[in-house]
Design an enzyme around this catalytic site. Structure first.
Site, PDB file in Angstrom:
ATOM      1  N   GLY A 254       5.660  44.475  39.330  1.00 16.35           N
ATOM      2  CA  GLY A 254       5.255  44.661  40.684  1.00 16.35           C
ATOM      3  C   GLY A 254       6.477  44.175  41.682  1.00 16.35           C
ATOM      4  O   GLY A 254       7.514  44.134  41.043  1.00 16.35           O
ATOM      5  N   ASN A 255       6.122  44.199  42.789  1.00 17.30           N
ATOM      6  CA  ASN A 255       6.978  43.554  43.820  1.00 17.30           C
ATOM      7  C   ASN A 255       6.249  42.873  44.837  1.00 17.30           C
ATOM      8  O   ASN A 255       5.240  42.323  44.732  1.00 17.30           O
ATOM      9  CB  ASN A 255       7.679  44.910  44.345  1.00 17.30           C
ATOM     10  CG  ASN A 255       6.559  45.559  45.227  1.00 17.30           C
ATOM     11  OD1 ASN A 255       6.125  45.137  46.265  1.00 17.30           O
ATOM     12  ND2 ASN A 255       6.586  46.837  44.708  1.00 17.30           N
ATOM     13  N   ARG A 256       7.291  42.021  45.660  1.00 19.98           N
ATOM     14  CA  ARG A 256       6.883  40.960  46.401  1.00 19.98           C
ATOM     15  C   ARG A 256       6.196  41.481  47.874  1.00 19.98           C
ATOM     16  O   ARG A 256       5.909  40.598  48.712  1.00 19.98           O
ATOM     17  CB  ARG A 256       7.802  40.260  47.082  1.00 19.98           C
ATOM     18  CG  ARG A 256       8.599  39.371  45.822  1.00 19.98           C
ATOM     19  CD  ARG A 256       9.726  38.534  46.417  1.00 19.98           C
ATOM     20  NE  ARG A 256      10.348  38.134  45.119  1.00 19.98           N
ATOM     21  CZ  ARG A 256      10.334  37.182  44.429  1.00 19.98           C
ATOM     22  NH1 ARG A 256       9.399  36.203  44.597  1.00 19.98           N
ATOM     23  NH2 ARG A 256      11.254  36.678  43.607  1.00 19.98           N
ATOM     24  N   SER A 257       5.819  42.664  48.128  1.00 17.50           N
ATOM     25  CA  SER A 257       5.304  43.267  49.280  1.00 17.50           C
ATOM     26  C   SER A 257       3.849  42.491  49.420  1.00 17.50           C
ATOM     27  O   SER A 257       3.010  42.676  48.640  1.00 17.50           O
ATOM     28  CB  SER A 257       5.145  44.845  49.384  1.00 17.50           C
ATOM     29  OG  SER A 257       4.500  45.359  50.524  1.00 17.50           O
TER      30      SER A 257
END
Ligand code: CTP
Length: 458
Positions: A254-257
Protein backbone atom coordinates in the site's frame (compact mmCIF):
# COMPACT_ATOMS: atom_id res chain seq x y z
CA UNK A 1 -28.90 16.51 -1.53
CA UNK A 2 -28.47 15.73 2.10
CA UNK A 3 -27.41 18.50 4.34
CA UNK A 4 -27.53 19.92 7.74
CA UNK A 5 -30.25 22.52 7.27
CA UNK A 6 -29.27 25.96 8.54
CA UNK A 7 -31.48 27.84 10.91
CA UNK A 8 -33.04 31.14 10.08
CA UNK A 9 -32.13 30.63 6.45
CA UNK A 10 -34.95 32.21 4.54
CA UNK A 11 -35.21 33.31 0.95
CA UNK A 12 -35.39 37.02 0.30
CA UNK A 13 -38.62 38.72 1.28
CA UNK A 14 -41.22 38.55 -1.40
CA UNK A 15 -40.24 35.08 -2.58
CA UNK A 16 -43.20 32.75 -2.37
CA UNK A 17 -41.19 29.59 -2.42
CA UNK A 18 -44.00 27.48 -1.01
CA UNK A 19 -46.78 28.97 -3.09
CA UNK A 20 -48.58 26.24 -4.99
CA UNK A 21 -46.19 23.57 -3.74
CA UNK A 22 -47.61 20.24 -2.71
CA UNK A 23 -46.21 19.50 0.72
CA UNK A 24 -46.81 16.27 2.59
CA UNK A 25 -46.69 17.13 6.29
CA UNK A 26 -45.83 13.96 8.20
CA UNK A 27 -46.62 13.97 11.88
CA UNK A 28 -45.27 11.34 14.27
CA UNK A 29 -46.40 10.54 17.80
CA UNK A 30 -44.59 12.73 20.28
CA UNK A 31 -45.40 15.48 22.68
CA UNK A 32 -44.05 17.98 20.13
CA UNK A 33 -46.77 16.98 17.66
CA UNK A 34 -48.80 20.00 18.78
CA UNK A 35 -46.23 22.21 17.02
CA UNK A 36 -47.03 20.46 13.75
CA UNK A 37 -50.46 22.09 13.88
CA UNK A 38 -48.83 25.51 13.73
CA UNK A 39 -46.47 24.32 10.99
CA UNK A 40 -49.53 23.18 9.03
CA UNK A 41 -51.17 26.60 9.42
CA UNK A 42 -48.01 28.45 8.43
CA UNK A 43 -47.45 26.25 5.37
CA UNK A 44 -51.04 26.98 4.28
CA UNK A 45 -50.51 30.70 4.85
CA UNK A 46 -47.40 30.51 2.68
CA UNK A 47 -49.52 29.10 -0.15
CA UNK A 48 -48.56 25.43 0.13
CA UNK A 49 -51.07 22.71 -0.66
CA UNK A 50 -50.63 20.65 2.46
CA UNK A 51 -51.48 16.96 2.76
CA UNK A 52 -51.19 15.97 6.42
CA UNK A 53 -50.22 12.36 7.12
CA UNK A 54 -50.39 11.27 10.76
CA UNK A 55 -48.99 8.09 12.22
CA UNK A 56 -51.23 6.09 14.50
CA UNK A 57 -49.41 7.33 17.58
CA UNK A 58 -49.57 10.94 16.36
CA UNK A 59 -53.34 10.71 16.63
CA UNK A 60 -52.95 10.10 20.37
CA UNK A 61 -51.38 13.53 20.72
CA UNK A 62 -53.21 15.62 18.11
CA UNK A 63 -56.49 15.15 16.26
CA UNK A 64 -56.49 14.60 12.51
CA UNK A 65 -59.53 16.86 12.25
CA UNK A 66 -57.43 19.83 13.37
CA UNK A 67 -55.07 19.25 10.46
CA UNK A 68 -57.93 18.71 8.03
CA UNK A 69 -59.41 22.03 9.09
CA UNK A 70 -56.15 23.86 8.44
CA UNK A 71 -54.85 22.06 5.36
CA UNK A 72 -56.01 21.99 1.76
CA UNK A 73 -56.23 18.23 1.87
CA UNK A 74 -57.86 15.97 4.44
CA UNK A 75 -55.57 14.41 7.00
CA UNK A 76 -54.71 10.80 6.33
CA UNK A 77 -53.84 8.23 8.91
CA UNK A 78 -53.85 4.96 7.06
CA UNK A 79 -52.38 3.15 4.10
CA UNK A 80 -55.89 2.34 3.05
CA UNK A 81 -57.30 5.18 0.98
CA UNK A 82 -60.75 5.22 2.51
CA UNK A 83 -59.55 6.50 5.86
CA UNK A 84 -59.43 10.24 5.32
CA UNK A 85 -60.42 12.47 8.19
CA UNK A 86 -62.44 15.62 7.48
CA UNK A 87 -62.76 17.63 4.33
CA UNK A 88 -59.50 19.51 4.15
CA UNK A 89 -61.10 22.92 4.17
CA UNK A 90 -58.02 25.03 4.73
CA UNK A 91 -56.79 27.32 1.99
CA UNK A 92 -55.61 27.20 -0.66
CA UNK A 93 -57.64 24.72 -2.64
CA UNK A 94 -55.55 22.65 -5.00
CA UNK A 95 -55.96 23.22 -8.71
CA UNK A 96 -55.76 19.48 -9.21
CA UNK A 97 -57.32 17.35 -6.51
CA UNK A 98 -54.71 15.37 -4.61
CA UNK A 99 -54.62 11.64 -4.66
CA UNK A 100 -57.66 9.86 -3.42
CA UNK A 101 -56.66 6.51 -4.73
CA UNK A 102 -56.55 3.11 -3.16
CA UNK A 103 -52.77 3.48 -2.93
CA UNK A 104 -52.39 6.92 -1.36
CA UNK A 105 -48.75 6.48 -0.40
CA UNK A 106 -47.67 6.20 -4.03
CA UNK A 107 -49.86 9.08 -5.15
CA UNK A 108 -48.88 11.31 -2.25
CA UNK A 109 -45.22 10.53 -2.67
CA UNK A 110 -45.30 10.94 -6.42
CA UNK A 111 -47.22 14.23 -6.41
CA UNK A 112 -45.30 15.85 -3.57
CA UNK A 113 -42.92 18.75 -4.15
CA UNK A 114 -41.58 18.21 -0.64
CA UNK A 115 -42.14 16.04 2.41
CA UNK A 116 -41.55 17.44 5.88
CA UNK A 117 -41.82 15.33 9.02
CA UNK A 118 -42.64 17.23 12.22
CA UNK A 119 -41.73 15.77 14.67
CA UNK A 120 -39.65 12.87 13.36
CA UNK A 121 -39.33 10.21 16.03
CA UNK A 122 -36.48 7.71 16.44
CA UNK A 123 -38.85 5.03 15.20
CA UNK A 124 -39.70 6.89 11.99
CA UNK A 125 -36.03 7.72 11.38
CA UNK A 126 -35.12 4.07 11.94
CA UNK A 127 -37.71 2.65 9.58
CA UNK A 128 -36.92 5.26 6.90
CA UNK A 129 -33.19 4.45 7.11
CA UNK A 130 -33.91 0.72 6.96
CA UNK A 131 -36.41 1.08 4.12
CA UNK A 132 -39.29 -0.37 6.10
CA UNK A 133 -42.79 0.77 5.21
CA UNK A 134 -44.94 0.01 8.20
CA UNK A 135 -47.57 2.72 7.80
CA UNK A 136 -48.69 5.46 5.44
CA UNK A 137 -46.01 7.99 6.41
CA UNK A 138 -43.06 5.60 6.10
CA UNK A 139 -44.49 4.37 2.79
CA UNK A 140 -44.81 7.92 1.44
CA UNK A 141 -41.18 8.55 2.39
CA UNK A 142 -40.07 5.52 0.40
CA UNK A 143 -42.35 6.30 -2.52
CA UNK A 144 -41.34 9.92 -2.98
CA UNK A 145 -38.49 11.36 -5.00
CA UNK A 146 -39.17 14.86 -3.69
CA UNK A 147 -36.84 16.52 -1.17
CA UNK A 148 -37.45 15.36 2.38
CA UNK A 149 -36.89 17.40 5.54
CA UNK A 150 -36.88 15.56 8.86
CA UNK A 151 -37.34 17.60 12.04
CA UNK A 152 -36.42 15.21 14.85
CA UNK A 153 -37.61 15.58 18.43
CA UNK A 154 -36.89 13.15 21.22
CA UNK A 155 -35.20 12.85 24.58
CA UNK A 156 -31.50 13.67 24.65
CA UNK A 157 -30.44 10.11 25.41
CA UNK A 158 -32.36 8.87 22.39
CA UNK A 159 -31.07 11.68 20.17
CA UNK A 160 -27.49 10.88 21.14
CA UNK A 161 -27.85 7.13 20.76
CA UNK A 162 -25.46 5.83 18.07
CA UNK A 163 -28.33 3.96 16.40
CA UNK A 164 -30.25 7.19 15.85
CA UNK A 165 -27.16 9.13 14.80
CA UNK A 166 -26.04 6.37 12.42
CA UNK A 167 -29.49 6.29 10.85
CA UNK A 168 -29.41 10.06 10.36
CA UNK A 169 -25.92 9.89 8.85
CA UNK A 170 -27.14 7.28 6.41
CA UNK A 171 -30.22 9.33 5.52
CA UNK A 172 -28.17 12.51 5.06
CA UNK A 173 -25.84 10.59 2.80
CA UNK A 174 -28.86 9.63 0.72
CA UNK A 175 -29.82 13.26 0.34
CA UNK A 176 -32.34 13.65 3.15
CA UNK A 177 -32.29 17.03 4.91
CA UNK A 178 -32.31 17.12 8.69
CA UNK A 179 -33.16 20.09 10.90
CA UNK A 180 -31.36 19.22 14.10
CA UNK A 181 -33.37 19.68 17.29
CA UNK A 182 -32.64 22.50 19.72
CA UNK A 183 -31.54 22.34 23.30
CA UNK A 184 -34.35 23.16 25.69
CA UNK A 185 -37.16 21.90 27.83
CA UNK A 186 -38.27 18.39 26.95
CA UNK A 187 -41.26 16.30 27.92
CA UNK A 188 -41.42 15.28 31.58
CA UNK A 189 -39.58 18.42 32.75
CA UNK A 190 -36.21 17.27 31.41
CA UNK A 191 -33.78 19.63 29.75
CA UNK A 192 -31.36 18.92 26.93
CA UNK A 193 -30.92 18.55 23.19
CA UNK A 194 -33.89 17.04 21.44
CA UNK A 195 -36.47 19.81 21.44
CA UNK A 196 -38.32 20.30 18.17
CA UNK A 197 -37.45 23.51 16.38
CA UNK A 198 -40.09 26.24 16.40
CA UNK A 199 -42.69 26.21 13.60
CA UNK A 200 -41.26 29.31 11.91
CA UNK A 201 -37.82 27.65 11.86
CA UNK A 202 -39.30 24.51 10.31
CA UNK A 203 -41.06 26.49 7.58
CA UNK A 204 -37.93 28.57 6.89
CA UNK A 205 -35.85 25.39 6.66
CA UNK A 206 -38.34 23.83 4.25
CA UNK A 207 -38.23 26.96 2.09
CA UNK A 208 -34.43 26.78 2.14
CA UNK A 209 -34.52 23.14 1.07
CA UNK A 210 -36.90 23.87 -1.79
CA UNK A 211 -34.83 26.79 -3.06
CA UNK A 212 -31.65 24.79 -2.76
CA UNK A 213 -33.10 21.78 -4.55
CA UNK A 214 -34.78 23.72 -7.32
CA UNK A 215 -31.91 25.83 -8.71
CA UNK A 216 -30.86 28.44 -6.25
CA UNK A 217 -33.05 31.15 -7.68
CA UNK A 218 -33.91 32.88 -4.44
CA UNK A 219 -30.75 33.92 -2.74
CA UNK A 220 -28.36 32.40 -0.28
CA UNK A 221 -30.24 29.90 1.78
CA UNK A 222 -28.00 26.90 1.93
CA UNK A 223 -25.38 25.76 4.36
CA UNK A 224 -23.36 24.85 1.31
CA UNK A 225 -20.52 27.06 0.22
CA UNK A 226 -22.33 28.00 -2.94
CA UNK A 227 -26.10 27.91 -2.62
CA UNK A 228 -26.50 29.18 -6.16
CA UNK A 229 -25.11 25.83 -7.26
CA UNK A 230 -22.78 26.96 -10.02
CA UNK A 231 -22.07 23.29 -10.71
CA UNK A 232 -25.67 22.13 -10.41
CA UNK A 233 -26.31 19.42 -12.96
CA UNK A 234 -22.60 18.69 -13.39
CA UNK A 235 -21.67 15.05 -12.76
CA UNK A 236 -18.32 14.47 -11.15
CA UNK A 237 -16.26 11.44 -10.22
CA UNK A 238 -13.53 11.78 -7.61
CA UNK A 239 -11.12 9.05 -6.58
CA UNK A 240 -9.45 9.12 -3.17
CA UNK A 241 -7.14 7.12 -0.96
CA UNK A 242 -4.30 4.72 -1.51
CA UNK A 243 -4.99 1.37 -3.11
CA UNK A 244 -3.94 -1.93 -1.52
CA UNK A 245 -2.52 -4.71 -3.65
CA UNK A 246 -2.76 -8.10 -1.93
CA UNK A 247 0.25 -10.35 -1.45
CA UNK A 248 -1.87 -12.95 0.25
CA UNK A 249 -5.22 -12.83 2.12
CA UNK A 250 -3.52 -11.02 5.03
CA UNK A 251 -0.85 -8.74 3.59
CA UNK A 252 -0.83 -6.05 0.96
CA UNK A 253 1.39 -3.46 -0.68
CA UNK A 254 0.00 0.00 0.00
CA UNK A 255 0.98 3.62 0.38
CA UNK A 256 0.57 6.46 2.85
CA UNK A 257 -2.23 8.35 1.13
CA UNK A 258 -4.97 9.37 3.60
CA UNK A 259 -7.64 10.31 1.06
CA UNK A 260 -8.11 13.73 2.69
CA UNK A 261 -7.46 15.71 -0.49
CA UNK A 262 -9.91 13.67 -2.55
CA UNK A 263 -12.55 13.99 0.16
CA UNK A 264 -12.04 17.76 0.29
CA UNK A 265 -12.52 17.94 -3.48
CA UNK A 266 -15.64 15.76 -3.36
CA UNK A 267 -17.01 17.98 -0.60
CA UNK A 268 -16.28 21.15 -2.56
CA UNK A 269 -17.82 19.86 -5.78
CA UNK A 270 -20.90 18.69 -3.93
CA UNK A 271 -21.11 22.00 -2.09
CA UNK A 272 -21.27 23.82 -5.42
CA UNK A 273 -24.14 21.67 -6.59
CA UNK A 274 -22.38 18.91 -8.54
CA UNK A 275 -23.58 15.33 -8.33
CA UNK A 276 -20.56 13.48 -7.00
CA UNK A 277 -19.49 9.85 -7.08
CA UNK A 278 -16.60 9.27 -4.68
CA UNK A 279 -14.58 6.15 -5.48
CA UNK A 280 -12.53 5.56 -2.38
CA UNK A 281 -10.22 3.20 -0.60
CA UNK A 282 -9.99 5.52 2.42
CA UNK A 283 -11.65 4.76 5.75
CA UNK A 284 -12.58 8.45 6.25
CA UNK A 285 -16.24 9.32 6.83
CA UNK A 286 -17.50 10.45 3.42
CA UNK A 287 -19.16 13.85 2.99
CA UNK A 288 -22.94 13.88 3.14
CA UNK A 289 -24.76 13.75 -0.13
CA UNK A 290 -22.14 12.07 -2.29
CA UNK A 291 -22.48 8.59 -3.72
CA UNK A 292 -19.72 6.41 -2.32
CA UNK A 293 -18.15 3.42 -4.05
CA UNK A 294 -15.70 1.58 -1.81
CA UNK A 295 -12.74 -0.11 -3.49
CA UNK A 296 -9.48 -1.64 -2.41
CA UNK A 297 -7.22 -2.51 -5.32
CA UNK A 298 -6.10 -0.56 -8.39
CA UNK A 299 -8.12 -2.93 -10.56
CA UNK A 300 -11.29 -2.27 -8.53
CA UNK A 301 -10.62 1.45 -8.67
CA UNK A 302 -10.13 1.29 -12.44
CA UNK A 303 -13.41 -0.53 -12.91
CA UNK A 304 -15.37 1.85 -10.68
CA UNK A 305 -13.81 5.07 -12.02
CA UNK A 306 -13.94 4.15 -15.69
CA UNK A 307 -17.54 2.94 -15.29
CA UNK A 308 -18.67 6.15 -13.61
CA UNK A 309 -16.55 8.38 -15.88
CA UNK A 310 -18.53 7.37 -18.93
CA UNK A 311 -21.34 9.69 -17.88
CA UNK A 312 -19.31 12.29 -16.03
CA UNK A 313 -18.42 15.88 -16.90
CA UNK A 314 -15.49 15.94 -14.47
CA UNK A 315 -13.14 13.22 -13.27
CA UNK A 316 -10.59 13.95 -10.56
CA UNK A 317 -7.95 11.30 -9.92
CA UNK A 318 -6.82 12.25 -6.43
CA UNK A 319 -6.23 8.63 -5.43
CA UNK A 320 -2.73 7.27 -4.97
CA UNK A 321 -3.18 4.30 -7.26
CA UNK A 322 -0.54 1.59 -7.10
CA UNK A 323 1.55 1.56 -10.26
CA UNK A 324 2.38 -2.12 -9.74
CA UNK A 325 0.72 -5.12 -8.12
CA UNK A 326 1.99 -8.59 -7.19
CA UNK A 327 1.60 -10.74 -10.28
CA UNK A 328 0.18 -13.72 -8.41
CA UNK A 329 -1.20 -13.04 -4.91
CA UNK A 330 -1.09 -16.21 -2.82
CA UNK A 331 -4.55 -17.68 -2.16
CA UNK A 332 -3.53 -18.67 1.38
CA UNK A 333 -1.40 -16.92 3.98
CA UNK A 334 2.29 -17.05 3.12
CA UNK A 335 4.47 -18.70 5.77
CA UNK A 336 7.96 -17.48 6.56
CA UNK A 337 10.81 -19.81 5.67
CA UNK A 338 13.75 -17.57 6.55
CA UNK A 339 14.88 -17.50 2.92
CA UNK A 340 14.69 -14.29 0.85
CA UNK A 341 11.42 -13.79 -0.99
CA UNK A 342 11.29 -12.51 -4.53
CA UNK A 343 8.15 -10.70 -5.61
CA UNK A 344 7.16 -10.21 -9.18
CA UNK A 345 5.24 -6.98 -9.68
CA UNK A 346 3.29 -6.20 -12.82
CA UNK A 347 2.05 -2.77 -13.92
CA UNK A 348 -1.53 -1.78 -13.19
CA UNK A 349 -3.69 0.09 -15.66
CA UNK A 350 -2.95 3.83 -15.57
CA UNK A 351 -6.50 5.04 -15.00
CA UNK A 352 -5.69 8.71 -15.54
CA UNK A 353 -3.94 8.03 -18.82
CA UNK A 354 -6.88 5.88 -19.90
CA UNK A 355 -9.29 8.70 -19.03
CA UNK A 356 -7.11 11.23 -20.87
CA UNK A 357 -6.95 9.04 -23.97
CA UNK A 358 -10.72 8.54 -24.16
CA UNK A 359 -11.95 11.90 -22.97
CA UNK A 360 -15.40 12.95 -24.16
CA UNK A 361 -15.63 16.45 -25.68
CA UNK A 362 -16.06 18.93 -22.85
CA UNK A 363 -15.07 16.45 -20.17
CA UNK A 364 -12.52 17.79 -17.69
CA UNK A 365 -9.92 15.30 -16.44
CA UNK A 366 -7.76 16.17 -13.45
CA UNK A 367 -4.70 14.35 -12.19
CA UNK A 368 -2.31 14.63 -9.29
CA UNK A 369 1.45 14.43 -9.20
CA UNK A 370 2.96 13.68 -5.80
CA UNK A 371 6.59 14.66 -6.09
CA UNK A 372 9.60 15.44 -3.95
CA UNK A 373 10.47 18.61 -5.81
CA UNK A 374 9.91 22.36 -5.44
CA UNK A 375 9.63 25.48 -7.56
CA UNK A 376 10.18 25.22 -11.31
CA UNK A 377 11.04 21.56 -11.06
CA UNK A 378 7.67 20.81 -9.44
CA UNK A 379 5.90 22.79 -12.17
CA UNK A 380 7.84 20.95 -14.87
CA UNK A 381 6.95 17.57 -13.40
CA UNK A 382 3.31 18.65 -13.25
CA UNK A 383 3.37 19.84 -16.87
CA UNK A 384 5.01 16.59 -17.93
CA UNK A 385 2.23 14.58 -16.34
CA UNK A 386 -0.38 16.86 -17.90
CA UNK A 387 0.96 15.97 -21.33
CA UNK A 388 1.85 12.32 -20.80
CA UNK A 389 -1.58 11.51 -19.35
CA UNK A 390 -3.74 13.81 -21.47
CA UNK A 391 -5.16 15.59 -18.41
CA UNK A 392 -6.62 19.11 -18.43
CA UNK A 393 -5.34 20.01 -14.98
CA UNK A 394 -2.68 18.55 -12.75
CA UNK A 395 -2.18 19.35 -9.10
CA UNK A 396 1.52 18.89 -8.47
CA UNK A 397 2.40 18.74 -4.81
CA UNK A 398 5.66 18.52 -2.97
CA UNK A 399 5.24 15.75 -0.42
CA UNK A 400 8.61 16.56 1.11
CA UNK A 401 7.58 20.13 2.12
CA UNK A 402 7.44 20.94 5.83
CA UNK A 403 3.94 20.29 7.23
CA UNK A 404 2.64 18.97 3.94
CA UNK A 405 3.53 15.30 4.01
CA UNK A 406 1.17 12.38 3.41
CA UNK A 407 -1.70 12.29 5.88
CA UNK A 408 -1.35 15.97 6.78
CA UNK A 409 -4.20 18.48 6.45
CA UNK A 410 -1.98 20.73 4.37
CA UNK A 411 -0.40 20.42 0.99
CA UNK A 412 2.30 22.31 -0.96
CA UNK A 413 0.63 22.48 -4.35
CA UNK A 414 0.66 24.12 -7.75
CA UNK A 415 -2.22 23.73 -10.18
CA UNK A 416 -1.04 23.53 -13.76
CA UNK A 417 -3.10 23.61 -16.90
CA UNK A 418 -2.03 24.08 -20.52
CA UNK A 419 -2.42 27.84 -20.26
CA UNK A 420 -1.96 28.69 -16.60
CA UNK A 421 -0.18 28.06 -13.35
CA UNK A 422 -1.47 28.70 -9.84
CA UNK A 423 1.02 28.33 -7.02
CA UNK A 424 -0.88 27.77 -3.78
CA UNK A 425 2.15 27.49 -1.52
CA UNK A 426 1.50 25.41 1.60
CA UNK A 427 -2.30 25.49 2.01
CA UNK A 428 -5.05 23.66 3.78
CA UNK A 429 -6.35 20.82 1.60
CA UNK A 430 -9.81 22.44 1.62
CA UNK A 431 -8.28 25.60 0.15
CA UNK A 432 -6.54 23.51 -2.51
CA UNK A 433 -9.90 21.87 -3.25
CA UNK A 434 -11.59 25.23 -3.55
CA UNK A 435 -8.98 26.60 -5.98
CA UNK A 436 -9.02 23.40 -7.99
CA UNK A 437 -12.82 23.48 -8.29
CA UNK A 438 -12.56 27.14 -9.42
CA UNK A 439 -10.22 25.98 -12.19
CA UNK A 440 -12.52 23.07 -13.09
CA UNK A 441 -15.50 25.45 -13.23
CA UNK A 442 -13.60 27.74 -15.62
CA UNK A 443 -12.75 24.84 -17.92
CA UNK A 444 -16.33 23.57 -17.88
CA UNK A 445 -17.54 27.05 -18.75
CA UNK A 446 -15.02 27.34 -21.57
CA UNK A 447 -16.12 23.96 -22.90
CA UNK A 448 -19.75 25.06 -22.79
CA UNK A 449 -20.83 22.44 -20.29
CA UNK A 450 -24.03 24.04 -19.04
CA UNK A 451 -23.57 25.08 -15.48
CA UNK A 452 -25.86 25.67 -13.80
CA UNK A 453 -28.36 23.16 -15.13
CA UNK A 454 -31.60 23.91 -13.42
CA UNK A 455 -32.84 21.20 -11.09
CA UNK A 456 -30.88 18.51 -12.84
CA UNK A 457 -29.76 16.83 -9.67
CA UNK A 458 -32.61 17.76 -7.40
N1 CTP B 1 -2.84 7.17 -11.51
C1 CTP B 1 -3.78 6.40 -12.12
N2 CTP B 1 -3.59 5.07 -12.29
C2 CTP B 1 -2.47 4.48 -11.88
C3 CTP B 1 -1.47 5.26 -11.27
C4 CTP B 1 -1.69 6.60 -11.07
O1 CTP B 1 -4.83 6.93 -12.49
N3 CTP B 1 -2.32 3.19 -12.08
C5 CTP B 1 -3.08 8.60 -11.36
C6 CTP B 1 -3.14 9.11 -9.94
O2 CTP B 1 -4.45 9.07 -9.43
C7 CTP B 1 -2.64 10.53 -10.09
C8 CTP B 1 -1.64 10.40 -11.18
O3 CTP B 1 -2.00 9.28 -11.94
O4 CTP B 1 -3.65 11.40 -10.52
C9 CTP B 1 -0.27 10.19 -10.63
O5 CTP B 1 0.55 9.81 -11.67
P1 CTP B 1 1.70 8.72 -11.52
O6 CTP B 1 2.36 8.60 -12.84
O7 CTP B 1 1.21 7.49 -10.92
O8 CTP B 1 2.58 9.40 -10.49
P2 CTP B 1 3.67 8.65 -9.79
O9 CTP B 1 3.21 7.38 -9.21
O10 CTP B 1 4.25 9.64 -8.87
O11 CTP B 1 4.58 8.29 -11.03
P3 CTP B 1 6.08 8.60 -11.26
O12 CTP B 1 6.75 7.87 -10.18
O13 CTP B 1 6.31 8.09 -12.62
O14 CTP B 1 6.18 10.10 -11.17
Amino acid sequence: MGDQVPLGARPAAGDRVLSGKRVVLGVCGGIAAYKAVEVCRRLGDAGAIVSPVLTRSATRFVGPLTFSALAAEPARTSLFGSEEVGAGSGAPAPAVPAARSAIPHVELGRNADAVVVVPATARLIGSYAAGISSDLLSSVLLATRAPVLLCPAMHTEMWEHPAVQDNLTLLRRRGVHVLDPAEGRLAGGDYGKGRLREPEEVVAALEAVLVDESSGTAGTVSSRADAGGTLRGVRAVVSAGGTREPLDPVRYIGNRSSGKQGYAIATELQARGAQVVLVTSSPLEPPAGVEVVGVETAAEMAEAVLGAAAGADVVVMAAAVADYRPSAPAPVKLKKSGAPVRLELVPTLDILAELGAHKRPGQVVVGFAAETATGDQLVELGRGKLESKGADLVVANDVSADGASFGSDRSAAVIVSRGSLTDLGVSDKRAVASKLVDAITDLLGAAGVPAPKKGANA
